[in-house]
Design an enzyme around this catalytic site. Structure first.
Site, PDB file in Angstrom:
ATOM      1  N   SER A  69      57.716  -0.322  34.814  1.00 19.87           N
ATOM      2  CA  SER A  69      57.678  -1.547  36.147  1.00 19.87           C
ATOM      3  C   SER A  69      58.596  -1.916  36.542  1.00 19.87           C
ATOM      4  O   SER A  69      59.464  -1.994  35.343  1.00 19.87           O
ATOM      5  CB  SER A  69      56.875  -2.470  35.977  1.00 19.87           C
TER       6      SER A  69
HETATM    7  N1  SAH Z   1      53.477  -1.504  31.697  1.00 22.93           N
HETATM    8  C1  SAH Z   1      53.996  -0.039  31.667  1.00 22.93           C
HETATM    9  C2  SAH Z   1      53.614   0.377  32.473  1.00 22.93           C
HETATM   10  C3  SAH Z   1      52.634   1.893  32.515  1.00 22.93           C
HETATM   11  S1  SAH Z   1      52.711   2.165  33.998  1.00 22.93           S
HETATM   12  C4  SAH Z   1      55.177  -0.059  30.898  1.00 22.93           C
HETATM   13  O1  SAH Z   1      55.771  -1.116  29.976  1.00 22.93           O
HETATM   14  O2  SAH Z   1      55.304   0.718  30.734  1.00 22.93           O
HETATM   15  C5  SAH Z   1      50.209   2.575  33.678  1.00 22.93           C
HETATM   16  C6  SAH Z   1      49.831   3.531  32.811  1.00 22.93           C
HETATM   17  O3  SAH Z   1      48.857   2.848  32.632  1.00 22.93           O
HETATM   18  C7  SAH Z   1      50.325   4.215  33.041  1.00 22.93           C
HETATM   19  O4  SAH Z   1      50.464   5.347  31.165  1.00 22.93           O
HETATM   20  C8  SAH Z   1      48.793   5.621  32.635  1.00 22.93           C
HETATM   21  O5  SAH Z   1      48.986   6.466  31.771  1.00 22.93           O
HETATM   22  C9  SAH Z   1      48.081   3.654  32.721  1.00 22.93           C
HETATM   23  N2  SAH Z   1      46.856   3.973  33.210  1.00 22.93           N
HETATM   24  C10 SAH Z   1      46.858   4.532  34.013  1.00 22.93           C
HETATM   25  N3  SAH Z   1      45.192   4.240  34.338  1.00 22.93           N
HETATM   26  C11 SAH Z   1      44.424   4.490  33.268  1.00 22.93           C
HETATM   27  C12 SAH Z   1      43.085   3.330  32.928  1.00 22.93           C
HETATM   28  N4  SAH Z   1      42.368   3.546  33.477  1.00 22.93           N
HETATM   29  N5  SAH Z   1      43.465   3.046  31.531  1.00 22.93           N
HETATM   30  C13 SAH Z   1      44.018   2.736  30.861  1.00 22.93           C
HETATM   31  N6  SAH Z   1      45.723   3.090  31.135  1.00 22.93           N
HETATM   32  C14 SAH Z   1      45.876   3.668  32.545  1.00 22.93           C
END
Ligand code: SAH
Length: 220
Positions: A69
Protein backbone atom coordinates in the site's frame (compact mmCIF):
# COMPACT_ATOMS: atom_id res chain seq x y z
CA UNK A 1 13.41 -1.51 21.15
CA UNK A 2 16.60 -3.61 21.08
CA UNK A 3 20.18 -2.78 20.05
CA UNK A 4 19.66 -4.81 16.85
CA UNK A 5 16.79 -2.54 15.87
CA UNK A 6 19.05 0.47 16.05
CA UNK A 7 21.13 -0.89 13.18
CA UNK A 8 18.42 -0.42 10.64
CA UNK A 9 16.96 2.59 12.38
CA UNK A 10 20.21 4.39 11.48
CA UNK A 11 18.93 4.30 7.94
CA UNK A 12 17.27 7.42 6.65
CA UNK A 13 17.45 9.26 3.36
CA UNK A 14 16.17 12.36 1.67
CA UNK A 15 13.38 10.48 -0.12
CA UNK A 16 12.17 9.16 3.22
CA UNK A 17 12.30 12.68 4.71
CA UNK A 18 10.19 13.98 1.83
CA UNK A 19 7.72 11.13 2.32
CA UNK A 20 7.38 11.99 6.01
CA UNK A 21 6.85 15.69 5.25
CA UNK A 22 4.07 14.74 2.83
CA UNK A 23 2.50 12.47 5.45
CA UNK A 24 2.51 15.34 7.97
CA UNK A 25 0.85 17.60 5.41
CA UNK A 26 -1.86 14.97 4.96
CA UNK A 27 -2.72 14.73 8.66
CA UNK A 28 -0.32 12.16 10.10
CA UNK A 29 0.90 13.66 13.36
CA UNK A 30 1.89 10.70 15.55
CA UNK A 31 5.58 11.46 16.23
CA UNK A 32 6.77 7.91 16.91
CA UNK A 33 5.03 6.66 13.76
CA UNK A 34 6.58 9.37 11.60
CA UNK A 35 10.00 8.66 13.09
CA UNK A 36 9.61 4.96 12.40
CA UNK A 37 8.51 5.50 8.79
CA UNK A 38 11.52 7.77 8.33
CA UNK A 39 13.88 5.01 9.33
CA UNK A 40 12.39 1.75 8.00
CA UNK A 41 14.10 0.98 4.66
CA UNK A 42 10.92 0.85 2.55
CA UNK A 43 13.03 0.31 -0.61
CA UNK A 44 13.92 -3.17 0.72
CA UNK A 45 10.23 -4.17 0.78
CA UNK A 46 9.34 -3.62 -2.90
CA UNK A 47 10.41 -5.39 -6.11
CA UNK A 48 13.96 -4.18 -6.87
CA UNK A 49 12.96 -2.64 -10.23
CA UNK A 50 10.72 -0.25 -8.28
CA UNK A 51 12.97 0.51 -5.32
CA UNK A 52 13.67 4.06 -6.60
CA UNK A 53 9.92 4.74 -6.22
CA UNK A 54 9.61 3.15 -2.78
CA UNK A 55 8.97 6.45 -0.95
CA UNK A 56 6.50 7.82 -3.53
CA UNK A 57 2.79 8.24 -2.92
CA UNK A 58 1.78 5.14 -4.85
CA UNK A 59 1.18 1.41 -4.31
CA UNK A 60 4.05 -0.68 -5.76
CA UNK A 61 4.56 -4.30 -6.86
CA UNK A 62 5.93 -6.75 -4.28
CA UNK A 63 5.70 -9.88 -6.48
CA UNK A 64 2.94 -12.37 -7.30
CA UNK A 65 0.75 -9.53 -8.67
CA UNK A 66 0.41 -8.08 -5.16
CA UNK A 67 1.17 -4.54 -4.04
CA UNK A 68 2.45 -2.74 -0.97
CA UNK A 69 0.00 0.00 0.00
CA UNK A 70 1.08 3.58 -0.50
CA UNK A 71 2.72 5.20 2.56
CA UNK A 72 -0.32 7.34 3.45
CA UNK A 73 -2.61 4.30 3.60
CA UNK A 74 -0.22 2.46 5.93
CA UNK A 75 0.17 5.58 8.08
CA UNK A 76 -3.58 6.26 8.33
CA UNK A 77 -4.39 2.68 9.35
CA UNK A 78 -1.58 2.64 11.91
CA UNK A 79 -2.55 6.03 13.32
CA UNK A 80 -6.10 4.74 13.86
CA UNK A 81 -4.71 1.74 15.75
CA UNK A 82 -2.51 3.99 17.87
CA UNK A 83 -5.46 6.23 18.66
CA UNK A 84 -8.08 3.61 19.49
CA UNK A 85 -6.52 0.22 20.24
CA UNK A 86 -4.87 -1.34 23.23
CA UNK A 87 -1.35 -2.22 22.08
CA UNK A 88 -1.30 -5.83 23.27
CA UNK A 89 -1.92 -8.37 20.52
CA UNK A 90 -2.82 -7.65 16.88
CA UNK A 91 -3.82 -9.97 14.04
CA UNK A 92 -2.89 -8.85 10.51
CA UNK A 93 -4.34 -10.48 7.39
CA UNK A 94 -2.22 -9.94 4.25
CA UNK A 95 1.44 -9.95 5.31
CA UNK A 96 2.55 -9.16 1.75
CA UNK A 97 5.99 -7.57 1.89
CA UNK A 98 5.93 -7.38 5.69
CA UNK A 99 6.15 -3.57 5.73
CA UNK A 100 2.93 -3.04 7.70
CA UNK A 101 3.89 -6.01 9.89
CA UNK A 102 7.22 -4.35 10.65
CA UNK A 103 5.46 -1.15 11.72
CA UNK A 104 2.96 -3.05 13.88
CA UNK A 105 5.80 -4.95 15.58
CA UNK A 106 7.18 -1.70 16.96
CA UNK A 107 3.95 -0.70 18.66
CA UNK A 108 2.24 -3.95 19.69
CA UNK A 109 3.60 -6.49 22.17
CA UNK A 110 2.76 -9.32 19.77
CA UNK A 111 1.83 -9.46 16.07
CA UNK A 112 0.16 -12.45 14.37
CA UNK A 113 0.23 -12.19 10.59
CA UNK A 114 -1.37 -14.38 7.89
CA UNK A 115 -0.41 -14.58 4.19
CA UNK A 116 -1.93 -16.96 1.61
CA UNK A 117 0.93 -16.77 -0.95
CA UNK A 118 3.79 -19.03 0.14
CA UNK A 119 6.58 -17.15 -1.65
CA UNK A 120 5.52 -13.77 -0.19
CA UNK A 121 5.11 -15.42 3.21
CA UNK A 122 8.68 -16.84 3.03
CA UNK A 123 10.25 -13.59 1.84
CA UNK A 124 8.52 -11.47 4.49
CA UNK A 125 9.41 -13.95 7.21
CA UNK A 126 13.11 -13.88 6.24
CA UNK A 127 13.12 -10.11 5.83
CA UNK A 128 11.78 -9.45 9.32
CA UNK A 129 14.06 -12.08 10.87
CA UNK A 130 17.06 -10.30 9.34
CA UNK A 131 15.80 -7.09 10.92
CA UNK A 132 15.91 -8.88 14.30
CA UNK A 133 12.17 -8.49 14.80
CA UNK A 134 11.19 -11.19 17.26
CA UNK A 135 7.60 -10.46 18.32
CA UNK A 136 5.88 -11.61 15.10
CA UNK A 137 4.22 -15.01 14.53
CA UNK A 138 3.81 -15.87 10.84
CA UNK A 139 1.16 -18.18 9.40
CA UNK A 140 0.83 -19.38 5.80
CA UNK A 141 -2.94 -19.59 5.58
CA UNK A 142 -6.24 -18.14 4.41
CA UNK A 143 -7.23 -15.17 6.55
CA UNK A 144 -10.91 -16.02 6.12
CA UNK A 145 -10.27 -18.88 8.56
CA UNK A 146 -8.51 -16.75 11.15
CA UNK A 147 -5.55 -17.87 13.26
CA UNK A 148 -5.05 -21.69 13.41
CA UNK A 149 -5.15 -21.84 17.21
CA UNK A 150 -7.41 -20.08 19.69
CA UNK A 151 -6.47 -16.44 19.87
CA UNK A 152 -8.02 -13.31 21.37
CA UNK A 153 -6.66 -10.03 20.04
CA UNK A 154 -6.98 -6.33 20.76
CA UNK A 155 -7.05 -5.44 17.06
CA UNK A 156 -7.50 -6.97 13.62
CA UNK A 157 -6.11 -5.25 10.54
CA UNK A 158 -6.84 -6.55 7.04
CA UNK A 159 -4.82 -5.21 4.12
CA UNK A 160 -6.80 -6.82 1.27
CA UNK A 161 -10.29 -5.83 0.09
CA UNK A 162 -13.23 -8.12 0.87
CA UNK A 163 -16.98 -7.82 0.36
CA UNK A 164 -17.81 -8.92 3.87
CA UNK A 165 -16.05 -9.33 7.19
CA UNK A 166 -15.09 -12.98 7.84
CA UNK A 167 -16.66 -14.33 11.04
CA UNK A 168 -13.36 -15.84 12.18
CA UNK A 169 -11.86 -12.34 12.29
CA UNK A 170 -14.62 -10.80 14.39
CA UNK A 171 -14.80 -13.82 16.72
CA UNK A 172 -11.16 -13.48 17.76
CA UNK A 173 -11.53 -9.81 18.64
CA UNK A 174 -11.88 -8.95 22.34
CA UNK A 175 -14.67 -6.70 23.53
CA UNK A 176 -13.70 -3.05 22.82
CA UNK A 177 -11.31 -4.40 20.17
CA UNK A 178 -10.62 -2.52 16.94
CA UNK A 179 -11.20 -3.82 13.41
CA UNK A 180 -9.61 -2.04 10.43
CA UNK A 181 -10.57 -3.42 7.06
CA UNK A 182 -11.24 -2.31 3.47
CA UNK A 183 -14.66 -3.36 2.12
CA UNK A 184 -15.82 -2.98 -1.46
CA UNK A 185 -19.55 -2.74 -0.71
CA UNK A 186 -21.64 -0.61 -0.89
CA UNK A 187 -18.65 1.29 -2.30
CA UNK A 188 -14.89 0.77 -1.80
CA UNK A 189 -13.87 2.24 1.56
CA UNK A 190 -11.66 1.44 4.51
CA UNK A 191 -13.31 1.49 7.89
CA UNK A 192 -12.27 1.41 11.52
CA UNK A 193 -14.81 -0.11 13.91
CA UNK A 194 -14.91 -0.89 17.61
CA UNK A 195 -16.57 -4.07 18.89
CA UNK A 196 -18.86 -3.17 21.79
CA UNK A 197 -20.96 -6.01 23.28
CA UNK A 198 -21.15 -7.67 19.84
CA UNK A 199 -22.29 -4.44 18.23
CA UNK A 200 -20.08 -2.37 15.93
CA UNK A 201 -19.38 1.32 16.31
CA UNK A 202 -17.82 2.94 13.26
CA UNK A 203 -15.00 5.27 14.35
CA UNK A 204 -13.38 6.26 11.07
CA UNK A 205 -13.50 5.66 7.35
CA UNK A 206 -11.67 6.74 4.23
CA UNK A 207 -10.95 5.94 0.58
CA UNK A 208 -9.53 2.50 -0.21
CA UNK A 209 -7.26 1.05 -2.89
CA UNK A 210 -6.35 -2.58 -2.12
CA UNK A 211 -5.82 -5.90 -3.88
CA UNK A 212 -8.68 -8.39 -3.30
CA UNK A 213 -8.87 -10.78 -0.36
CA UNK A 214 -8.94 -14.20 -2.02
CA UNK A 215 -9.88 -17.68 -0.80
CA UNK A 216 -7.48 -20.59 -0.38
CA UNK A 217 -3.71 -20.99 -0.41
CA UNK A 218 -1.08 -20.48 -3.11
CA UNK A 219 1.89 -22.75 -2.49
CA UNK A 220 4.49 -21.74 -5.12
N1 SAH B 1 0.29 -5.19 4.15
C1 SAH B 1 1.02 -5.56 2.96
C2 SAH B 1 0.17 -5.31 1.74
C3 SAH B 1 -0.07 -6.58 1.10
S1 SAH B 1 -1.21 -6.60 -0.23
C4 SAH B 1 2.35 -4.86 2.87
O1 SAH B 1 2.66 -4.02 3.73
O2 SAH B 1 3.12 -5.17 1.96
C5 SAH B 1 -2.37 -7.77 0.40
C6 SAH B 1 -1.84 -9.13 0.71
O3 SAH B 1 -2.94 -9.89 1.16
C7 SAH B 1 -1.24 -9.89 -0.48
O4 SAH B 1 0.04 -10.31 -0.16
C8 SAH B 1 -2.20 -11.07 -0.65
O5 SAH B 1 -1.54 -12.26 -1.09
C9 SAH B 1 -2.76 -11.21 0.74
N2 SAH B 1 -4.06 -11.89 0.82
C10 SAH B 1 -5.12 -11.81 -0.02
N3 SAH B 1 -6.12 -12.60 0.41
C11 SAH B 1 -5.68 -13.20 1.54
C12 SAH B 1 -6.24 -14.16 2.44
N4 SAH B 1 -7.48 -14.65 2.28
N5 SAH B 1 -5.51 -14.56 3.49
C13 SAH B 1 -4.25 -14.09 3.69
N6 SAH B 1 -3.66 -13.21 2.87
C14 SAH B 1 -4.36 -12.76 1.81
Amino acid sequence: MTIEHLQYLKHSNSKASKMVTELQQKGIHHEALLQLMLTIPRHDFVESAFSHLAYSATPLPIGKSQTISQPLTVAVMTQWLLKYSRLGRVLEVGTGSGYQTCILSHFFNKVHTIERQKSLFDTAHQRLSKMAIRNVEFHHGDGHLGWPTTLKVDAVIVTAMANKVPLALTDCLKDKGILIMPLDQPEPMIGCWQKLNDQWKRLEDGPAQFVPMLEGLVCD
